[in-house]
Design a protein around this motif. Structure first.
Motif, mmCIF file in Angstrom:
data_model
loop_
_atom_site.group_PDB
_atom_site.id
_atom_site.type_symbol
_atom_site.label_atom_id
_atom_site.label_comp_id
_atom_site.label_asym_id
_atom_site.label_seq_id
_atom_site.Cartn_x
_atom_site.Cartn_y
_atom_site.Cartn_z
ATOM 1 N N ARG A 57 36.820 31.673 34.442
ATOM 2 C CA ARG A 57 36.446 31.349 35.817
ATOM 3 C C ARG A 57 36.407 29.829 35.993
ATOM 4 N NH1 ARG A 57 37.332 35.862 36.066
ATOM 5 N NH2 ARG A 57 36.145 37.615 36.918
ATOM 6 N N ILE A 77 29.796 40.506 40.459
ATOM 7 C CA ILE A 77 30.644 41.666 40.146
ATOM 8 C C ILE A 77 29.848 42.972 40.211
ATOM 9 C CG2 ILE A 77 30.319 41.572 37.613
ATOM 10 C CD1 ILE A 77 33.407 41.975 37.398
ATOM 11 N N ASN A 92 29.261 43.795 44.077
ATOM 12 C CA ASN A 92 30.528 44.142 44.731
ATOM 13 C C ASN A 92 31.056 45.496 44.261
ATOM 14 O OD1 ASN A 92 32.250 42.066 46.482
ATOM 15 N ND2 ASN A 92 30.824 40.908 45.216
ATOM 16 N N CYS A 139 38.737 35.321 45.730
ATOM 17 C CA CYS A 139 38.993 36.732 45.368
ATOM 18 C C CYS A 139 39.897 37.415 46.395
ATOM 19 C CB CYS A 139 37.703 37.506 45.164
ATOM 20 S SG CYS A 139 36.810 37.804 46.667
ATOM 21 N N SER A 170 36.845 33.211 49.980
ATOM 22 C CA SER A 170 36.672 33.139 48.529
ATOM 23 C C SER A 170 38.031 33.365 47.884
ATOM 24 C CB SER A 170 35.712 34.248 48.104
ATOM 25 O OG SER A 170 35.922 34.600 46.765
ATOM 26 N N LYS A 180 18.631 34.531 33.100
ATOM 27 C CA LYS A 180 18.473 35.263 31.836
ATOM 28 C C LYS A 180 18.041 34.322 30.707
ATOM 29 C CE LYS A 180 21.494 39.293 32.563
ATOM 30 N NZ LYS A 180 22.734 40.008 32.185
ATOM 31 N N PRO A 236 32.151 45.507 33.359
ATOM 32 C CA PRO A 236 33.511 44.988 33.610
ATOM 33 C C PRO A 236 33.646 43.467 33.433
ATOM 34 C CG PRO A 236 32.400 45.479 35.676
ATOM 35 C CD PRO A 236 31.470 45.931 34.588
ATOM 36 N N ASP A 237 34.868 43.065 33.069
ATOM 37 C CA ASP A 237 35.198 41.630 33.007
ATOM 38 C C ASP A 237 35.687 41.138 34.366
ATOM 39 O OD1 ASP A 237 34.646 40.877 30.380
ATOM 40 O OD2 ASP A 237 36.576 41.623 29.643
ATOM 41 N N VAL A 297 27.685 35.316 38.236
ATOM 42 C CA VAL A 297 27.437 35.099 36.810
ATOM 43 C C VAL A 297 26.620 33.835 36.516
ATOM 44 C CG1 VAL A 297 29.753 34.076 36.448
ATOM 45 C CG2 VAL A 297 28.501 35.029 34.532
ATOM 46 N N TRP A 326 27.256 40.571 30.283
ATOM 47 C CA TRP A 326 28.194 41.642 30.631
ATOM 48 C C TRP A 326 29.622 41.320 30.170
ATOM 49 C CZ3 TRP A 326 26.800 42.451 36.521
ATOM 50 C CH2 TRP A 326 25.485 42.939 36.608
ATOM 51 N N ASN A 340 36.156 43.815 43.617
ATOM 52 C CA ASN A 340 35.714 43.175 44.870
ATOM 53 C C ASN A 340 36.722 43.369 46.007
ATOM 54 O OD1 ASN A 340 36.247 40.071 43.158
ATOM 55 N ND2 ASN A 340 37.715 41.136 44.438
ATOM 56 N N ASN A 385 34.667 30.134 42.522
ATOM 57 C CA ASN A 385 33.275 30.574 42.276
ATOM 58 C C ASN A 385 32.298 29.412 42.461
ATOM 59 O OD1 ASN A 385 34.825 32.765 41.319
ATOM 60 N ND2 ASN A 385 33.184 33.368 39.936
ATOM 61 N N GLY A 401 23.467 39.228 41.381
ATOM 62 C CA GLY A 401 23.882 37.828 41.481
ATOM 63 C C GLY A 401 25.237 37.548 40.847
HETATM 64 O O1 GFB Z 1 30.338 35.795 39.355
HETATM 65 P P1 GFB Z 1 30.745 37.126 38.892
HETATM 66 O O2 GFB Z 1 29.712 38.198 38.920
HETATM 67 O O3 GFB Z 1 31.948 37.742 39.696
HETATM 68 O O4 GFB Z 1 31.276 36.923 37.384
HETATM 69 P P2 GFB Z 1 33.531 37.501 39.734
HETATM 70 C C1 GFB Z 1 31.667 38.008 36.667
HETATM 71 C C2 GFB Z 1 32.140 37.648 35.263
HETATM 72 O O5 GFB Z 1 31.033 37.214 34.475
HETATM 73 C C3 GFB Z 1 32.683 38.913 34.627
HETATM 74 C C4 GFB Z 1 30.782 38.169 33.434
HETATM 75 O O6 GFB Z 1 33.683 38.590 33.671
HETATM 76 C C5 GFB Z 1 31.432 39.465 33.942
HETATM 77 O O7 GFB Z 1 31.759 40.343 32.881
HETATM 78 N N1 GFB Z 1 29.330 38.268 33.200
HETATM 79 C C6 GFB Z 1 28.709 38.170 31.996
HETATM 80 C C7 GFB Z 1 28.367 38.492 34.124
HETATM 81 N N2 GFB Z 1 27.400 38.372 32.104
HETATM 82 C C8 GFB Z 1 27.149 38.565 33.415
HETATM 83 C C9 GFB Z 1 25.954 38.804 34.141
HETATM 84 O O8 GFB Z 1 24.843 38.878 33.598
HETATM 85 N N3 GFB Z 1 26.082 38.920 35.492
HETATM 86 C C10 GFB Z 1 27.289 38.820 36.136
HETATM 87 N N4 GFB Z 1 27.330 38.916 37.468
HETATM 88 N N5 GFB Z 1 28.447 38.628 35.468
HETATM 89 C C11 GFB Z 1 33.078 37.630 42.239
HETATM 90 C C12 GFB Z 1 33.376 38.631 43.326
HETATM 91 O O9 GFB Z 1 33.853 38.000 41.182
HETATM 92 O O10 GFB Z 1 33.479 36.328 42.588
HETATM 93 C C13 GFB Z 1 32.923 38.184 44.641
HETATM 94 O O11 GFB Z 1 32.828 39.889 42.966
HETATM 95 C C14 GFB Z 1 33.221 36.722 44.911
HETATM 96 O O12 GFB Z 1 33.538 38.961 45.607
HETATM 97 C C15 GFB Z 1 32.929 35.837 43.720
HETATM 98 O O13 GFB Z 1 34.558 36.570 45.273
HETATM 99 C C16 GFB Z 1 33.354 34.410 43.950
HETATM 100 O O14 GFB Z 1 33.901 36.077 39.537
HETATM 101 O O15 GFB Z 1 34.227 38.481 38.838
#
Ligand code: GFB
Length: 315
Positions: free
Chosen positions: A210, A70, A73, A110, A108, A188, A269-270, A181, A203, A134, A166, A179
């Protein structure tokens, strides 16, 4: 597919492409063609055309993409749109022009609207607004899958797409800022354990939900769909295993052996509130995932430690 079919895997050094290559080799497919980024820039339409003309693969799997979590993106929607659009257009269009008979395009979940019905059926595509964090990536992937659909309809080429939920697994990107999550949390909590730190900052609020799929399960779905004579244009691939980010954090903390307290930074953001894909279609054809999240997590923490020890880790 014949075992000696010439198969091009775009993105073979990434987490998905390398898992696809492993699965193809394990299944006895020995004629796999790859190019590193230095050897072939997929943003260069002419170079991609020349590559297909010279190699003439029979099958192509498009696993190359600029990907990120997130943070990556949402701070660079323009780059995610541009690069993924170019990669999709170049690799799919030039494949058709060069007579590649079969192509599997990877996207994906998304691509679906932010507030799609849950679990998300393939039919939710383009029914309402995308998630803003995204949007660039999603638009590029929608273009790619649509190009496959149009080429299939207009030229009879069996070009089709899979939309995985995911992903995680060996070879992931463990960059703390860019990276996804799951790998970020592994890093971490590992760092906290190694440095004896007693708090880990995550975050958002932890309330987002998910679904996670091990990349080896996705690779098995890729082989499965390539073996179908008449695959659907678009199929979701998921595990059906949903968790809140809060629960995921507890699972990762446990898997790494850390005891650090979790602190939430709600200024981050969530993203999409919930993203569970409906896998009824692929299950009706006979595929299902095999690796449960707890087991996959343990395997991935072990793989991360190996990657750190050998210096192969992507940070
Ligand atoms: O995998 P992620 O970064 O992306 O997960 P998306 C994001 C979720 O994890 C959000 C929470 O709810 C964040 O608030 N989170 C908590 C964290 N701590 C962390 C952290 O330390 N790092 C990260 N990255 N997130 C992605 C898309 O969306 O999904 C891409 O941006 C792609 O385009 C992928 O489609 C599969 O699941 O939100």
């Amino acid at each position: 597919m014949r075992k000696d079919a010439k198969i091009y895997v775009a993105g073979h050094r990434g987490m998905v492409g390398s898992a696809v290559c492993r699965a193809l080799k394990a299944a006895g497919f020995g004629n796999i063609v790859t190019r590193t980024h230095a050897e072939l820039d997929l943003l260069d339409a002419k170079a991609v055309r020349e590559f297909y003309e010279a190699e003439k693969p029979e099958v192509a799997v498009i696993a190359a993409a600029r990907v990120g979590g997130i943070g990556a993106n949402s701070s660079a929607n323009s780059l995610f749109l541009y690069e993924n659009e170019m990669i999709a257009m170049n690799t799919v269009w030039a494949a058709a022009e060069a007579g590649v008979e079969r192509l599997l395009f990877l996207g994906s979940t998304c691509i679906y609207p932010r507030l799609a019905p849950q679990p998300i059926p393939e039919s939710a595509l383009l029914t309402s607004e995308l998630e803003k964090t995204n949007e660039g990536y999603a638009l590029a992937k929608i273009s790619g899958l649509k190009l496959c659909e149009f080429l299939r309809r207009e030229r009879g080429l069996v070009y089709h797409s899979l939309m995985p939920t995911n992903l995680y697994g060996p070879g992931d990107n463990y960059d703390i800022v860019h990276g996804h999550v799951l790998p970020t949390l592994i890093r971490k909590f590992e760092n906290a354990r190694n440095l004896g730190e007693n708090r880990v900052e995550l975050w958002g609020t932890g309330s987002a939900i998910r679904e996670f799929l091990h990349v080896d399960d996705l690779a098995s779905a890729c082989l499965f769909s390539l073996e179908l004579d008449n695959p659907p244009d678009l199929m979701n691939v998921g595990s059906g295993e949903e968790v809140t980010i809060r629960h995921l954090a507890e699972l990762v903390r446990e898997a790494t052996g850390s005891t650090a307290e979790i602190v939430w930074d709600a200024t981050k953001p969530d993203g999409t509130p919930r993203k569970l894909c409906d896998t009824a279609l692929i299950r009706s054809l006979g595929w299902r995932s095999k690796i449960a999240l707890k087991e996959g997590l343990a395997r991935t923490v072990a793989a991360y430690r190996d990657e750190v020890a050998t210096g192969a880790v992507r940070l």
